[in-house]
Design a protein around this motif. Structure first.
Motif, mmCIF file in Angstrom:
data_model
loop_
_atom_site.group_PDB
_atom_site.id
_atom_site.type_symbol
_atom_site.label_atom_id
_atom_site.label_comp_id
_atom_site.label_asym_id
_atom_site.label_seq_id
_atom_site.Cartn_x
_atom_site.Cartn_y
_atom_site.Cartn_z
ATOM 1 N N PRO A 109 39.010 34.249 31.653
ATOM 2 C CA PRO A 109 39.617 35.110 32.662
ATOM 3 C C PRO A 109 40.957 35.643 32.176
ATOM 4 N N GLY A 110 41.022 36.964 31.997
ATOM 5 C CA GLY A 110 42.258 37.572 31.514
ATOM 6 C C GLY A 110 43.170 38.001 32.634
ATOM 7 N N ILE A 111 42.574 38.538 33.720
ATOM 8 C CA ILE A 111 43.321 38.920 34.917
ATOM 9 C C ILE A 111 42.594 38.334 36.118
ATOM 10 N N VAL A 112 43.319 37.650 36.970
ATOM 11 C CA VAL A 112 42.730 37.049 38.171
ATOM 12 C C VAL A 112 43.503 37.512 39.404
ATOM 13 N N GLN A 113 42.834 37.408 40.551
ATOM 14 C CA GLN A 113 43.496 37.762 41.803
ATOM 15 C C GLN A 113 42.842 37.049 42.973
ATOM 16 N N LYS A 114 43.666 36.592 43.887
ATOM 17 C CA LYS A 114 43.232 36.203 45.230
ATOM 18 C C LYS A 114 44.289 36.710 46.202
ATOM 19 N N ASN A 115 43.918 37.707 46.991
ATOM 20 C CA ASN A 115 44.837 38.322 47.948
ATOM 21 C C ASN A 115 46.098 38.818 47.244
ATOM 22 N N ASN A 116 47.268 38.306 47.580
ATOM 23 C CA ASN A 116 48.531 38.762 47.002
ATOM 24 C C ASN A 116 48.961 37.962 45.773
ATOM 25 N N VAL A 117 48.050 37.140 45.248
ATOM 26 C CA VAL A 117 48.341 36.313 44.066
ATOM 27 C C VAL A 117 47.562 36.842 42.865
ATOM 28 N N PHE A 118 48.273 37.165 41.788
ATOM 29 C CA PHE A 118 47.686 37.714 40.575
ATOM 30 C C PHE A 118 48.070 36.838 39.379
ATOM 31 N N GLY A 119 47.291 36.909 38.326
ATOM 32 C CA GLY A 119 47.631 36.181 37.116
ATOM 33 C C GLY A 119 47.055 36.840 35.887
ATOM 34 N N THR A 120 47.757 36.710 34.760
ATOM 35 C CA THR A 120 47.239 37.149 33.462
ATOM 36 C C THR A 120 47.333 35.984 32.488
ATOM 37 N N GLN A 121 46.207 35.651 31.850
ATOM 38 C CA GLN A 121 46.241 34.611 30.825
ATOM 39 C C GLN A 121 46.950 35.123 29.578
ATOM 40 N N PHE A 122 46.792 36.388 29.273
ATOM 41 C CA PHE A 122 47.494 36.993 28.132
ATOM 42 C C PHE A 122 48.953 37.263 28.504
ATOM 43 N N HIS A 123 49.722 37.617 27.494
ATOM 44 C CA HIS A 123 51.145 37.921 27.686
ATOM 45 C C HIS A 123 51.325 39.434 27.798
ATOM 46 N N THR A 174 36.855 29.343 36.994
ATOM 47 C CA THR A 174 36.946 29.727 38.403
ATOM 48 C C THR A 174 35.767 30.618 38.765
ATOM 49 N N ALA A 175 35.585 30.874 40.043
ATOM 50 C CA ALA A 175 34.492 31.716 40.516
ATOM 51 C C ALA A 175 34.724 33.162 40.090
ATOM 52 N N SER A 176 33.640 33.885 39.866
ATOM 53 C CA SER A 176 33.721 35.276 39.425
ATOM 54 C C SER A 176 34.429 36.163 40.444
ATOM 55 N N ASP A 177 34.437 35.747 41.713
ATOM 56 C CA ASP A 177 35.115 36.530 42.753
ATOM 57 C C ASP A 177 36.580 36.751 42.442
ATOM 58 N N TYR A 178 37.189 35.837 41.696
ATOM 59 C CA TYR A 178 38.629 35.904 41.436
ATOM 60 C C TYR A 178 38.969 36.518 40.086
ATOM 61 N N ILE A 179 37.964 36.894 39.299
ATOM 62 C CA ILE A 179 38.191 37.414 37.950
ATOM 63 C C ILE A 179 38.105 38.941 37.954
ATOM 64 N N LEU A 180 39.222 39.595 37.687
ATOM 65 C CA LEU A 180 39.244 41.057 37.623
ATOM 66 C C LEU A 180 38.865 41.568 36.236
ATOM 67 N N ALA A 181 39.262 40.827 35.209
ATOM 68 C CA ALA A 181 38.954 41.219 33.833
ATOM 69 C C ALA A 181 38.910 39.970 32.970
ATOM 70 N N SER A 182 38.102 40.019 31.927
ATOM 71 C CA SER A 182 37.965 38.852 31.059
ATOM 72 C C SER A 182 37.882 39.290 29.602
ATOM 73 N N SER A 183 38.029 38.317 28.709
ATOM 74 C CA SER A 183 37.866 38.528 27.271
ATOM 75 C C SER A 183 36.882 37.501 26.737
ATOM 76 N N ASP A 184 36.164 37.869 25.701
ATOM 77 C CA ASP A 184 35.170 36.984 25.107
ATOM 78 C C ASP A 184 35.793 36.236 23.929
ATOM 79 N N TYR A 185 35.740 34.894 23.997
ATOM 80 C CA TYR A 185 36.169 34.070 22.868
ATOM 81 C C TYR A 185 35.232 32.867 22.780
ATOM 82 N N GLY A 186 33.945 33.175 22.655
ATOM 83 C CA GLY A 186 32.919 32.133 22.680
ATOM 84 C C GLY A 186 32.547 31.769 24.106
ATOM 85 N N VAL A 187 33.515 31.798 24.986
ATOM 86 C CA VAL A 187 33.314 31.675 26.429
ATOM 87 C C VAL A 187 34.048 32.845 27.089
ATOM 88 N N LYS A 188 33.732 33.087 28.350
ATOM 89 C CA LYS A 188 34.420 34.137 29.089
ATOM 90 C C LYS A 188 35.778 33.597 29.530
#
Length: 208
Positions: A165-179, A149-163
């Motif tokens: 996205p660990g935490i994402v947001q668009k307006n009132n929608v949030f997501g975490t790839q981790f648990h 996704t575009a960097s505008d939506y990435i609040l935090a990321s982790s490195d695993y050979g590629v970046k």
């Protein structure tokens, strides 16, 4: 009250225990009326994107989630629940997602790193947000696919050979790839920060 969406593809009980730990009132439910009346929504998820999306659609939850998000209700997707927030996934063929955040879900590239990406990895903030409080924290991942996704939506990321996205947001929608429910104090902090978003949003709506 937080509604934890139950669609038979989520680690709802683990998320519920984490919410109890931080003192956040919640209910595990698929009832549209309860979801509409809630102050915020958590969409957990484990397993395959296509099956998760099929389960959502079979219950009419895909339409419902879009409706309540459009009405301003805060939503947090977790793991596959986060992936469902995006336009599509290539897992087991092309599958349409909820389309709440632009982007697609692709398999982690082949490298000298094992797939699935399983275990602890460090978060690095990509932009200023509430979630800077967990900058440099280690969180727990289990996944073979990641969001592009575009960097505008990435609040935090982790490195695993590629970046990743660990935490994402668009307006009132949030997501975490981790648990967050498996990530110890850092995960509890993420859930507390989402609680702050829910409280602020609820207060704002009541003052209108």
């Amino acid at each position: 009250m937080i509604a934890v969406v139950d669609y038979d593809t989520g680690n709802t009980r683990s998320v519920g225990k984490a919410l109890t730990h931080i003192g956040l009132e919640h209910i595990i439910t698929a009832d549209p009326a309860i979801i509409r009346q809630s102050d915020g929504i958590i969409l957990p998820g484990v397993g395959a994107f296509a099956q998760a999306m099929a389960n959502m659609e079979a219950r009419g939850l895909d339409t419902l989630i879009k409706e309540v998000v459009q009405n301003g209700k805060p939503l947090l997707g977790v793991c596959v629940g986060m992936q469902l927030l995006f336009d599509s996934s290539t897992e087991y063929g092309e599958t349409r997602g909820l389309g709440l955040i632009p982007g697609r879900v692709e398999r982690l590239p082949e490298s000298n790193l094992k797939v699935p990406h399983m275990g602890w990895n460090q978060l690095e903030s990509q932009q200023d947000s509430l979630f800077n409080l967990v900058n440099h924290a280690y969180v727990y991942y289990v996944h073979s696919y990641y969001v592009v996704t575009a960097s505008d939506y990435i609040l935090a990321s982790s490195d695993y050979g590629v970046k990743i996205p660990g935490i994402v947001q668009k307006n009132n929608v949030f997501g975490t790839q981790f648990h967050p429910e498996k990530s110890g104090d850092a995960g509890f902090q993420v859930l507390k920060l989402f609680k702050e978003v829910v409280v602020a949003c609820s207060s704002s709506q009541q003052s209108i």
